[in-house]
Design a protein around this motif. Structure first.
Motif, PDB file in Angstrom:
ATOM      1  N   ILE A  48      -8.661  10.144  -3.381  1.00 21.97           N
ATOM      2  CA  ILE A  48      -7.999   8.930  -2.914  1.00 21.97           C
ATOM      3  C   ILE A  48      -8.709   7.753  -3.570  1.00 21.97           C
ATOM      4  N   GLN A  52      -4.934   3.224  -4.370  1.00 29.85           N
ATOM      5  CA  GLN A  52      -4.047   3.840  -3.377  1.00 29.85           C
ATOM      6  C   GLN A  52      -4.286   3.218  -2.001  1.00 29.85           C
ATOM      7  N   LYS A  55      -2.583  -0.113  -1.536  1.00 27.42           N
ATOM      8  CA  LYS A  55      -1.144   0.019  -1.280  1.00 27.42           C
ATOM      9  C   LYS A  55      -0.880   0.558   0.123  1.00 27.42           C
ATOM     10  N   ILE A  56      -1.665   1.560   0.526  1.00 31.51           N
ATOM     11  CA  ILE A  56      -1.481   2.155   1.852  1.00 31.51           C
ATOM     12  C   ILE A  56      -1.761   1.138   2.941  1.00 31.51           C
ATOM     13  N   TYR A  57      -2.892   0.439   2.833  1.00 27.63           N
ATOM     14  CA  TYR A  57      -3.233  -0.579   3.836  1.00 27.63           C
ATOM     15  C   TYR A  57      -2.142  -1.642   3.924  1.00 27.63           C
ATOM     16  N   ARG A  59       1.085  -1.385   3.144  1.00 25.35           N
ATOM     17  CA  ARG A  59       2.293  -0.849   3.777  1.00 25.35           C
ATOM     18  C   ARG A  59       2.094  -0.666   5.279  1.00 25.35           C
ATOM     19  N   GLN A  87       8.065   6.516   2.640  1.00 27.79           N
ATOM     20  CA  GLN A  87       6.881   6.267   1.805  1.00 27.79           C
ATOM     21  C   GLN A  87       5.658   6.067   2.694  1.00 27.79           C
ATOM     22  N   LEU A  88       5.826   5.317   3.770  1.00 25.41           N
ATOM     23  CA  LEU A  88       4.726   5.121   4.720  1.00 25.41           C
ATOM     24  C   LEU A  88       4.325   6.451   5.345  1.00 25.41           C
ATOM     25  N   LYS A  90       4.525   9.380   4.027  1.00 26.87           N
ATOM     26  CA  LYS A  90       3.748  10.116   3.032  1.00 26.87           C
ATOM     27  C   LYS A  90       2.351   9.519   2.869  1.00 26.87           C
ATOM     28  N   ASP A  91       2.240   8.204   2.938  1.00 28.18           N
ATOM     29  CA  ASP A  91       0.929   7.540   2.837  1.00 28.18           C
ATOM     30  C   ASP A  91      -0.007   7.968   3.961  1.00 28.18           C
ATOM     31  N   LEU A  94      -2.685  10.730   3.717  1.00 26.46           N
ATOM     32  CA  LEU A  94      -3.968  10.531   3.045  1.00 26.46           C
ATOM     33  C   LEU A  94      -5.034   9.903   3.935  1.00 26.46           C
TER      34      LEU A  94
END
Length: 148
Positions: A48, A52, A55-57, A59, A87-88, A90-91, A94
């Motif tokens: 990770i 990434q 972007k995750i944070y 979203r 997409q969220l 799937k995020d 991680l």
């Protein structure tokens, strides 16, 4: 005050901005910590990166704000048409423990299956807005996630 104590009282937005304010070394260390946590609860490790996490944070923060303001979540596309609820979903794989993630997926699947029973004429539209072609895509994702 230790940071791990402070984080318990920060909002998602504050955590996002705190992460953004860190230098590349700290952000890289945080990403490596998430990589180690992921490896602890999954069969296969996955690296990770700090990119990434950025972007995750973002979203997570954006979708959380949509929920907090009582807006419709399933059809939200913050900042970009390609950013969807799926997409969220799937995020979250991680940054969430595998057991909790699989429980979350099961609850989401249950909601969609019930929706399909209640309003079958609209399930296609709802799934499309969420970034899914249909409920089967979520079920396939669940099977894949179980194997990881």
């Amino acid at each position: 005050m230790p940071l791990w104590v402070l984080c318990n009282d920060l909002t998602i937005g504050q955590i996002y901005w705190f992460f953004q304010a860190q230098g590349s070394v700290v952000r890289g260390n945080i990403a490596r910590s998430f990589t180690a946590l992921y490896k602890d609860s999954h069969r296969h490790g996955e690296e990770i990166t700090s990119i990434q996490l950025d972007k995750i944070y973002r979203r997570i923060k954006d979708f959380r704000n949509i929920c907090a303001h009582d807006e419709r979540l399933y059809c939200a596309h913050p900042h970009d048409r390609n950013i969807t609820v799926f997409q969220l979903v799937k995020d979250l794989r991680l940054v969430t423990d595998k057991k909790r993630y699989l429980e979350f997926l099961q609850q989401l699947e249950s909601l969609l299956v019930n929706l399909e029973k209640d309003i079958p004429d609209y399930i296609g539209y709802v799934c499309c807005e969420m970034g899914l072609q249909n409920v089967d895509v979520l079920q396939t994702w669940m099977q894949t996630s179980r194997k990881l």
